[in-house]
Design an enzyme around this catalytic site. Structure first.
Site, short mmCIF file in Angstrom:
data_model
loop_
_atom_site.label_atom_id
_atom_site.label_comp_id
_atom_site.label_asym_id
_atom_site.label_seq_id
_atom_site.Cartn_x
_atom_site.Cartn_y
_atom_site.Cartn_z
N LYS A 110 -1.96 17.39 -0.64
CA LYS A 110 -0.91 16.68 -1.38
C LYS A 110 -1.19 15.17 -1.33
CE LYS A 110 3.78 14.96 -0.79
NZ LYS A 110 3.68 14.13 -1.97
N GLY A 115 -0.13 7.83 6.62
CA GLY A 115 1.10 7.40 5.98
C GLY A 115 1.96 6.63 6.95
N SER A 116 3.26 6.64 6.73
CA SER A 116 4.16 5.84 7.55
C SER A 116 4.44 6.51 8.89
CB SER A 116 5.48 5.61 6.82
OG SER A 116 6.29 6.77 6.85
N THR A 117 4.75 5.68 9.87
CA THR A 117 5.07 6.18 11.21
C THR A 117 6.32 7.06 11.18
OG1 THR A 117 4.05 4.26 12.24
CG2 THR A 117 5.66 5.48 13.56
N GLY A 118 7.33 6.63 10.41
CA GLY A 118 8.57 7.40 10.36
C GLY A 118 8.36 8.79 9.81
N VAL A 119 7.58 8.91 8.73
CA VAL A 119 7.31 10.23 8.15
C VAL A 119 6.52 11.08 9.13
CG1 VAL A 119 6.03 11.45 6.34
CG2 VAL A 119 7.44 9.46 5.75
N GLU A 148 -2.87 9.01 11.16
CA GLU A 148 -3.06 7.56 11.23
C GLU A 148 -1.90 6.95 10.47
OE1 GLU A 148 -3.52 3.94 10.03
OE2 GLU A 148 -5.00 4.88 8.71
N CYS A 196 -3.32 -0.57 6.17
CA CYS A 196 -2.71 -0.40 7.49
C CYS A 196 -3.36 -1.32 8.51
CB CYS A 196 -2.81 1.07 7.93
SG CYS A 196 -4.43 1.79 7.69
N GLU A 239 6.62 -3.86 10.36
CA GLU A 239 5.60 -3.63 9.34
C GLU A 239 6.20 -3.88 7.95
OE1 GLU A 239 2.22 -0.33 8.28
OE2 GLU A 239 4.25 0.40 8.64
#
Length: 543
Positions: free
Chosen positions: A212, A265-269, A293, A327, A425
């Site tokens: 995806k 992608g993002s840390t939260g996701v 990462e 990043c 960020e």
């Protein structure tokens, strides 16, 4: 059946072309940009080798030209995601049993196709749909992706060659099985090469994949798929689906055969996905491999001995190439007071000479940020800084989304080292600077280490070796990729394996043997040539 130990071509970094005036590559790229720009296409998904448009018709617009339509793509529903999983599982047996040299040949051929007949198309697709200038597209979409595919083959052989010792009468072997199940590759918008590697690395090791890509990268993702198919990738090995995260997650993370996640992608996701996998752990055949990462709040620290011009260039390039949407981008800098006047002068001179606009104009250094959501987030930080006390915007500060998502390269000087833009960020063209007293170097290094939860990249610039060594030691856990007298971006496959820890990910080093090891499950085989025929051991006997 093979009857020889084959050697693969020695991997070498793909040369980065210059696109200088009058060069053939510049002419070819400009021609391809015109061709792609003038032809709106339907961009299909690929499930089990079949091209599927999916539901709806979603327009693809260049971030720098909102009113132009490059094409359309559809969306997968839950049924299509299940079809992609079924296709991956159906293809798995024949793919994992294919001789390693045949799998290697597919990816080596893909690299040569990319560096040859597909070079202009891949660069043009990345420039148009992700708003990268020609040089940023070249180092990403062509050079780095070629490097991933070629070096991964070499690293695969390094793994397979790691074999145990054997004692007399015994032959010990290690085989490196692919994971039991399918791998889910979830890829970002900002690097076409990451998209090609996150699905390609597990596949090379014999796994089958559901991929995806980010919605804003589907245009170039389809070109990657086109190249892999021309290189001979069998149907079902990599299944490309365009789907929202919630739908994908509900199907994939509840499937018993889910075997691994390859994520950027993002840390939260990523943290949410990790929790979801943990909550479902009892549903899986095996413990899934989780490789990610994520974010960064990457730093540049200048020592009082540093060269001011070199510091300024490290900042102007490190912070503002590809609009800071890396990043690894330099997002915060710590400059000693004795250098600040010169660093500021050189930095402002650089910014004054950076043109902003469409990447189709090769004289533009700065292009658009990826979409409206990113634009609104980044611009909100700038707008707040304009009203905050003890903060000065010394460059940029303007933004406009009427024609495209353009944000000027912005430099914020903060009197407080824990000001929000020094810690959070932003993922855009915003650089925050804290000016410190030269004698406070070691204390400043402690600020660098503790001001952010991330630990991806960082740089120290110094002509004092003792100071450099102090920074290396005090910032040991602050960055997985650490640079001395350089900007904190631009890692090259085969030279600087990339990845960070803390909130920046699992540090499995994309483009290295460490990453490929995550996509195999070793089996030890012990073969005894003359099996024992008596249970008794010598110790049982007395005199």
């Amino acid at each position: 059946m093979s009857n020889a130990f084959f050697k693969v071509p020695v991997a070498k970094n793909e040369p980065v072309l210059s696109y200088a005036p009058g060069s053939p590559e510049k002419a070819a790229l400009k021609s391809m940009l015109k061709t792609l720009k003038s032809t709106a296409i339907e961009v299909p998904m690929t499930i089990g080798g079949k091209k599927i448009m999916g539901e709806g018709k979603i327009a693809i617009h260049p971030p720098h030209e909102r009113n132009h339509t490059l094409g359309w793509h559809g969306k997968a529903d839950a049924k299509m995601v299940n079809q992609a999983i079924d296709a991956a599982l159906e293809a798995k047996k024949s793919w994992e049993n294919m001789a390693w040299q045949d799998r290697a040949a597919i990816f080596l051929k893909a690299a040569d196709l990319l560096s040859g007949p597909y070079r202009a198309k891949m660069n043009a697709a990345t420039m148009l749909a992700q708003s990268k200038n020609a040089f940023q597209a070249e180092i990403d979409a062509v050079a780095e992706l070629c490097d991933f595919w070629r070096y991964n083959v070499q690293y695969m052989l390094d793994i397979y060659n790691q074999q145990p010792e054997s004692s007399p009468g015994v032959w010990n072997r290690l085989e490196y099985r692919p994971l039991e199940g399918f791998v889910f590759a979830l890829t970002p918008f900002n690097f076409t090469s990451i998209a090609g590697n996150l699905c390609g690395a597990p596949a090379l090791m014999g796994n089958t994949v559901v991929w995806k890509p980010a919605d804003t990268q589907v245009y170039s993702a389809a070109v990657i798929m086109e190249i892999l198919e021309e290189a001979g990738l069998p149907a079902g090995v990599i299944n490309l689906v365009f789907v929202d995260g919630k739908t994908a997650g509900e199907v994939i993370f509840n499937h018993a055969d889910f075997a691994g996640l390859h994520f950027t992608g993002s840390t939260g996701v990523f943290q949410t996905l990790w929790k979801t996998i943990g909550n479902n752990i009892s549903n899986y055949k095996s413990y899934p491999r989780i490789v990610g990462e994520t974010g960064g709040k990457d730093f540049v620290v200048a020592h009082s001995s540093a060269n001011a011009k070199q510091v300024a260039v490290a900042l102007s390039r490190g912070a503002f190439e590809f609009q800071g949407q890396k990043c690894s981008a330099a997002s915060r800098a710590y400059i000693p007071k004795n250098l600040w006047a010169d660093v500021k002068k050189y930095l402002l001179d650089d910014l004054a000479n950076m043109k902003m606009g469409t990447p189709e104009d090769f004289t533009n250094f700065i292009n658009a940020v990826i979409d409206e959501k990113a634009f609104d987030k980044i611009s909100s930080y700038i707008a707040k800084a304009k009203t905050d006390q003890n903060v000065e915007i010394i460059a940029g500060g303007n933004f406009d989304k009427s024609k495209g998502f353009f944000i000027e390269p912005t430099v914020i000087v903060a009197e407080e080292p824990h000001y929000v833009t020094m810690c959070e960020e932003i993922f855009g063209p915003v650089l925050s600077i804290y000016v410190y007293e030269p004698e406070q170097f070691e204390k400043t290094l402690e600020l660098v280490d503790t001001s952010s939860p991330y630990a991806l990249t960082g740089a120290v610039l110094s002509r004092d070796r003792e100071a450099t060594n102090i920074a290396i030691e005090k910032l040991r856990n602050s960055a997985g990729n650490f640079y001395i007298n350089d900007k904190p971006t631009g890692a090259v496959v085969g030279q600087q394996p990339f990845g960070g820890a803390r909130a920046s990910g699992t540090n499995d080093k994309a483009g290295s043997v460490f990453n490929l090891l995550r996509w195999v499950s070793p089996r030890t085989i012990k073969e005894s040539f003359v099996p024992a025929t008596d249970f008794r051991y010598p110790f049982l006997n007395e005199e």
